[in-house]
Scaffold this motif. Structure first.
Motif, PDB file in Angstrom:
ATOM      1  N   ARG A  13       0.860  -1.184   0.000  1.00 29.66           N
ATOM      2  CA  ARG A  13       0.000   0.000   0.000  1.00 29.66           C
ATOM      3  C   ARG A  13       0.895   1.232   0.000  1.00 29.66           C
ATOM      4  NH1 ARG A  13      -2.692   3.389   3.940  1.00 29.66           N
ATOM      5  NH2 ARG A  13      -1.774   2.237   5.696  1.00 29.66           N
ATOM      6  N   ILE A  25       3.880   0.556   2.608  1.00 30.62           N
ATOM      7  CA  ILE A  25       3.691  -0.473   3.629  1.00 30.62           C
ATOM      8  C   ILE A  25       3.493  -1.790   2.881  1.00 30.62           C
ATOM      9  CG2 ILE A  25       2.221  -1.361   5.467  1.00 30.62           C
ATOM     10  CD1 ILE A  25       3.657   1.044   6.397  1.00 30.62           C
ATOM     11  N   TRP A  27       3.275  -6.053   3.121  1.00 32.19           N
ATOM     12  CA  TRP A  27       3.241  -7.355   3.793  1.00 32.19           C
ATOM     13  C   TRP A  27       4.168  -8.284   3.032  1.00 32.19           C
ATOM     14  CZ3 TRP A  27       1.286  -9.228   8.219  1.00 32.19           C
ATOM     15  CH2 TRP A  27       0.284  -8.496   8.880  1.00 32.19           C
ATOM     16  N   LYS A  32       4.945  -6.928   8.175  1.00 32.79           N
ATOM     17  CA  LYS A  32       4.887  -5.634   7.489  1.00 32.79           C
ATOM     18  C   LYS A  32       6.234  -4.924   7.567  1.00 32.79           C
ATOM     19  CE  LYS A  32       1.106  -4.297   9.685  1.00 32.79           C
ATOM     20  NZ  LYS A  32      -0.046  -3.472  10.131  1.00 32.79           N
ATOM     21  N   LEU A  34       8.187  -1.025   6.294  1.00 31.29           N
ATOM     22  CA  LEU A  34       7.996   0.343   5.820  1.00 31.29           C
ATOM     23  C   LEU A  34       9.182   0.728   4.954  1.00 31.29           C
ATOM     24  CD1 LEU A  34       6.622   3.160   5.818  1.00 31.29           C
ATOM     25  CD2 LEU A  34       7.855   3.643   7.951  1.00 31.29           C
ATOM     26  N   LEU A 101       1.730   6.392  10.672  1.00 27.56           N
ATOM     27  CA  LEU A 101       1.910   5.024  10.187  1.00 27.56           C
ATOM     28  C   LEU A 101       2.468   4.122  11.282  1.00 27.56           C
ATOM     29  CD1 LEU A 101       3.386   5.561   6.596  1.00 27.56           C
ATOM     30  CD2 LEU A 101       1.151   4.603   7.178  1.00 27.56           C
ATOM     31  N   ASP A 104      -0.569   3.370  13.467  1.00 27.43           N
ATOM     32  CA  ASP A 104      -1.640   2.612  12.811  1.00 27.43           C
ATOM     33  C   ASP A 104      -1.188   1.229  12.360  1.00 27.43           C
ATOM     34  OD1 ASP A 104      -3.203   4.840  13.162  1.00 27.43           O
ATOM     35  OD2 ASP A 104      -3.113   5.495  11.066  1.00 27.43           O
ATOM     36  N   GLU A 105       0.037   1.129  11.856  1.00 30.03           N
ATOM     37  CA  GLU A 105       0.489  -0.114  11.226  1.00 30.03           C
ATOM     38  C   GLU A 105       1.356  -0.983  12.134  1.00 30.03           C
ATOM     39  OE1 GLU A 105      -0.536  -1.104   8.362  1.00 30.03           O
ATOM     40  OE2 GLU A 105      -1.432   0.730   7.543  1.00 30.03           O
TER      41      GLU A 105
END
Length: 213
Positions: A13, A25, A27, A32, A34, A101, A104-105
């Motif tokens: 994403r 981001i 997977w 995950k 960055l 991020l 959230d991630e």
């Protein structure tokens, strides 16, 4: 489902940042990461490089740590999970998109033991009144470490914030074009700091490690 699929095919994403350009981001293999367009920012090769540097340093599990350049917070994860760090961490990150991020991630959020500050690292250090047992400098805009973090002025302020016997870990770049700047730092502060230079860590980065005498 994304975690399962990522073992077969990476899922990405993209997010736009005014400071860091396009962030991704992804997977990959159940985890995950960055990235910027050209470099890993957190939870990939960068995490392994900083782990190598931390393995060369002694610091107490309750050490007061300053992290300049938080990214997605992979070094925070490493400190807590691998090194059982339970002290306070102050994380400085200039990009509010990355701070969001990280929360959230990667569930990197403000807590009793973690202060997240949105500021330019050089400005923070210039005005900081606290002192630290360990300072980690991991500041990139894509592949480049901004020039101001190689300056004698920045390092003068940085060393003032380091406690006696405290350590510095500086991720100095992927292909070190600023070797003369690094050597200037080492020459200028060799009476105060015992330096070690680690080239080509995991085949890429240069790390400068220092311990205050």
């Amino acid at each position: 489902m994304k975690k399962i699929v990522s073992y077969i095919w990476p899922l990405t994403r993209k997010i736009s940042s005014k400071i860091n350009g396009t962030l991704e981001i992804t997977w990959m293999n159940g985890k995950k990461v960055l990235d910027s367009e050209m470099a890993n920012y957190s939870y990939g090769s960068l995490q392994r490089i900083l782990d190598y540097g931390l393995s060369k340093i002694y610091f107490d599990s309750k050490a007061n740590i300053l992290l300049l350049g938080m990214g997605g917070g992979s070094v925070i994860e490493t400190l807590k999970k691998k090194y059982n760090h339970r002290g306070h961490i102050t994380a400085v990150e200039i990009d509010p998109v990355i701070i969001k991020l990280a929360g959230d991630e990667f569930d990197i959020i403000q807590s009793n033991n973690l202060s997240i500050i949105s500021d330019d690292a050089a400005n923070f250090i210039k005005n900081c009144k606290s002192s630290f047992d360990l300072i980690v400098i991991d500041i990139f805009i894509d592949l480049e470490v901004p020039d101001k973090f190689y300056t004698i002025e920045f390092w003068r302020s940085l060393i003032k914030q380091l406690k006696s016997k405290g350590n510095i870990l500086f991720n100095a770049g992927i292909q070190l074009e600023n070797d003369t700047d690094i050597q200037s730092i080492i020459r200028t502060y060799s009476k105060e700091i015992e330096f070690q230079l680690h080239d080509n860590v995991h085949g890429t980065n240069t790390l400068l490690i220092g311990r205050k005498k």
